[in-house]
Design an enzyme around this catalytic site. Structure first.
Site, short mmCIF file in Angstrom:
data_model
loop_
_atom_site.label_atom_id
_atom_site.label_comp_id
_atom_site.label_asym_id
_atom_site.label_seq_id
_atom_site.Cartn_x
_atom_site.Cartn_y
_atom_site.Cartn_z
CG ASP A 1 -2.40 -0.17 0.79
OD1 ASP A 1 -2.65 -0.52 -0.38
OD2 ASP A 1 -3.29 0.02 1.63
CG ASP B 1 -7.92 -7.07 14.11
OD1 ASP B 1 -8.83 -6.32 14.49
OD2 ASP B 1 -6.74 -6.93 14.46
#
Length: 770
Positions: free
Chosen positions: A168, A331
């Site tokens: 990224d 998560d």
């Protein structure tokens, strides 16, 4: 003992408790019953009894704690007509009820922790295909390289394992940014990462825009890969060779299993451990979570994804549209969605990765702010209590994980509450000193014994209070903002792998010195009032002790924000591998003693009397691969030479970048984490409560002195002197009409365009939309 017998025991205890709570017994009888219960609890804890004794211990603790709540609520709240007393009094009891509620949830979560056996071992033909994702943003290339090399070397059939770098930091959005310096930096990063991936045989994958931070990056990986299982490693989490062999087998046995999570173990100290010099002897902060709480969550099918060091089933992720991206804790949010759909999770306690923690206090606070805000977002936007599909036990487990992060509010209330009486003579706790001893002290003793009994090997006494306080000063505002506007928080990347060249004060230190000064002044004023007001001495004594405890805690915090220098930005791991060093064409057997990204330390018996000058002699290090398939070779420069007990110790610095260098470090330092696990186990020591309390007091005096010294003689670093916590860019790059808008991506974060780059180096303009 069978389940029915255990349930019967709890019914009996509940009956006894109901009688005990509701009967108007006198203070003396209550005190004697409390002492008797504490004596039994102390015996069980000292003798480390388990089985039925564990349930007896928890039942007695519950009786004392709930008896205290009953007394506290019915007899000690100030008169509502006296608002100056009543308002802070309600704040204090609300903080207490929060802590007691969290303790109750913790007892529920950890009632029957699970320790999983070794994963079933499958033949190579039975093994599923696996895609390994290593998401990266701004990490140092050498750090990423070792993780990629270790992932590539996992003990798994090569035709069933594909490793992806999800970069990224080299997206189109960053390469075509308006800032030419930032754009050039991003383009250079993309080129260097492509070269690295080509050398290591890893697939490079980036995307057009930095949408949805890590969740969007992972979803781009899903959209451009096909493996049946997906493994996620953070860029600084280096896996052991056996990682897949210790996890994959569980998926073959349970078709509804979506997650196998393993612990995060860190080879460097966090700022508290480094600045207080506790890393070598004290259990790390996360040990209680990974050593106890996740095992408890596992017993209720509520162990959740922790962002790294985990294996996930692709079909399960496909069912919920990939990794969740509504909150900044993708998560836990992803696990919540999958548990609500009937999928199962599993926790393996064995540490199988070695990672890095934030080095500076500033980065540490930034990381914890993200975690806390993300959990607040989940509570506000996807409250587990109202989440359809979850069992009651799962709702309580997720609620416990969410509400834990509310601790800054209660911690700060406990810090200031004594000041209301000391400075303003407000009666916020309507109780006599005798009541305080009979109820409050026995309650505190019960809580301390319970914590030490359940978590003593994983968390030393009073350390939770210190960690919570040093975070609370800054997290309270961050959590309040997330509560008021849960869609506002943005994902921040935690900077790691930095170093501090000299001792200095953290840039976040000032509030801690102000609080410490106020508490010291309050202590002095307490003594003055004690001398001048004989009628108030009993209460002043009790409240003064409370304030002194807070002052010791605040003094310890001064040591935490007084940053010790750490020149080493990479960590050395001990090893015991044999190799060969070629010096001026002469092969010399060596024993590798430690390894890091930067170099090695080796021991040689003899170098035929050759004079070696550090920095002037080059050599070649050869080390057999642990899988027996050839050797690693890397050019090195001899950086130091010294003689110890007749043997020569050489410091070797890698002198060239290459695949073998990173593969060598991954294999030698991280391939076998037995030494790391032994270090972790050696720190799991339970301490005596009384001795630990005395040592904490002495520790507080020492760190207060060091903190005051730093305030006088150490300067605060400039912004350029330490790495800051950097947020992902929010300014969109130019996009075509066919590209989905950010609003559309929020509705379906899985489906966004990506760029797929193979290990070969493409020519300019050769990128093709995936």
């Amino acid at each position: 003992m069978g389940k029915f017998a255990i349930r019967g025991l709890w019914v009996l205890i509940a009956t006894i408790f109901t009688v005990f709570v509701t009967q108007p017994i006198g203070i003396k009888l209550h005190f004697m019953l409390s002492l008797s219960a504490l004596a039994v609890m102390l015996a069980i804890s000292t003798l480390r009894l388990a089985g039925i004794w564990r349930h007896i211990f928890l039942a007695l603790a519950s009786m004392l704690i709930i008896r205290y709540i009953y007394w506290r609520v019915t007899e000690t709240i100030p008169d509502p007509s006296q608002l100056l007393d009543f308002i802070p009094g309600v704040m204090l009891i609300a903080a207490e009820l929060y802590c007691i509620g969290m303790l109750g949830l913790g007892l529920f979560v950890n009632a029957q922790p699970v320790t999983r056996p070794q994963a079933p071992q499958l033949s190579d033909q039975e093994l599923p295909t696996v895609d390994v994702f290593v998401p990266s943003y701004n990490e140092d290339q050498d750090l990423v390289a070792v993780t990629l090399a270790a992932a590539k070397a996992l003990d798994y059939p090569g035709d069933k394992l594909t490793v992806y770098l999800l970069d990224d930091g080299g997206t189109d959005e960053k390469i075509y940014a308006a800032d030419p310096v930032a754009a050039a930096k991003a383009a250079a990063r993309r080129r260097s990462m492509q070269t690295l991936c080509a050398e290591l045989g890893v697939r490079y994958l980036t995307r057009q825009r930095n949408l949805h931070a890590k969740a969007g990056n992972l979803n781009n990986g899903l959209a451009n890969s096909t493996g049946e299982l997906v493994v996620v490693f953070d860029a600084d989490h280096v896996p052991a060779r056996e990682f897949l062999r210790e996890t994959i087998g569980f998926f073959g046995r349970e078709p509804k299993l979506f997650l196998v999570q393993t612990p995060h173990f860190f080879v460097n100290p966090d700022p508290l451990e480094r600045n207080l010099s506790t890393f070598a002897k004290m259990p790390s902060e996360n040990e209680m979570f990974y050593g106890a709480i996740q095992k408890g969550l596992d017993s209720w099918n509520a162990a959740f994804f922790c962002g790294s060091a985990a294996v996930l089933r692709r079909t399960a992720l496909d069912e919920v549209g990939g990794f969740a991206g509504v909150t900044i804790t993708e998560d836990c949010e992803t696990a919540l969605e999958l548990h609500a759909r009937g999928w199962k999770s599993l926790y393996v306690q064995k540490p199988l990765i070695a990672g890095l923690q934030p080095e500076t206090f500033e980065a540490f606070v930034g990381q914890r702010s993200r975690w806390g805000q993300g959990m607040m977002q989940i509570f506000m936007l996807k409250n587990p209590l109202f989440k359809r599909g979850l069992s009651l036990a799962q709702k309580l487990c997720y609620l416990s994980s969410n509400l834990f992060w509310w601790f800054p509010f209660s911690r700060l209330i406990f810090m200031i509450s004594p000041l209301f009486f000391i400075l303003f003579n407000l009666q916020i706790y309507d109780a006599s000193p005798q009541d305080f001893v009979a109820y409050t002290l026995t309650y505190i003793a019960a809580v301390l014994l319970t914590q030490n009994y359940l978590y003593g090997r994983l968390r030393w006494p009073w350390i939770s209070e210190l960690y919570e306080y040093v975070q609370s000063v800054y997290l309270a505002g961050a959590l309040a903002s997330a509560f008021l506007n849960p869609r506002a928080p943005k994902f921040n990347v935690t900077q790691k792998g930095t170093s501090l060249s000299e001792d200095n004060l953290s840039r976040l230190a000032l509030p801690f010195y102000v609080i410490f000064g106020v508490l010291v002044a309050a202590t002095i004023y307490t003594v003055a009032r004690y001398v001048a007001e004989p009628a108030s001495r009993d209460l002043l004594f009790v409240v003064g002790i409370w304030n002194i405890f807070n002052t010791v805690l605040a003094g310890l915090a001064l040591g935490v924000v007084s940053e010790r220098r750490e020149r080493r930005s990479v960590q050395r791991l001990a090893t015991n591998r044999r190799g060969e060093l070629l010096v001026q064409g002469q092969p010399v057997p060596v024993l590798l003693m430690d390894a890091s990204i930067g170099g090695l330390k080796v021991k040689v018996a003899d170098l035929a009397g050759q004079p070696l000058s550090p920095g002037r002699h080059s050599a070649l290090i050869r080390v057999p691969r642990s899988d027996g398939e050839g050797v690693f070779e890397a050019p090195v420069t001899i950086s130091s030479v010294r003689t110890v007990e007749g043997a020569r110790l050489l410091g070797l610095r890698f002198s060239a970048v290459g695949g073998d260098r990173h593969g060598l470090v991954a294999d030698v330092a991280y391939g076998d984490l037995a030494g790391v696990r032994a270090m972790r186990a050696a720190r799991h020591r339970q301490r005596n409560l009384v001795l630990a309390t005395l040592e904490t007091a002495i520790w507080g005096i020492r760190e207060t002195a060091r903190g005051l010294f730093f305030a006088l003689f150490r300067r605060t670093p400039t912004p350029a002197a330490v790495a800051d916590v950097e947020a992902l860019p929010r300014v969109p790059a130019p996009v075509s009409a066919a590209e989905p808008s950010e609003d559309a991506a929020i509705a379906s974060p899985r489906h966004e365009p990506g760029l797929r780059l193979e290990p070969r180096l493409p020519q300019a303009g050769a990128f093709s939309a995936a």
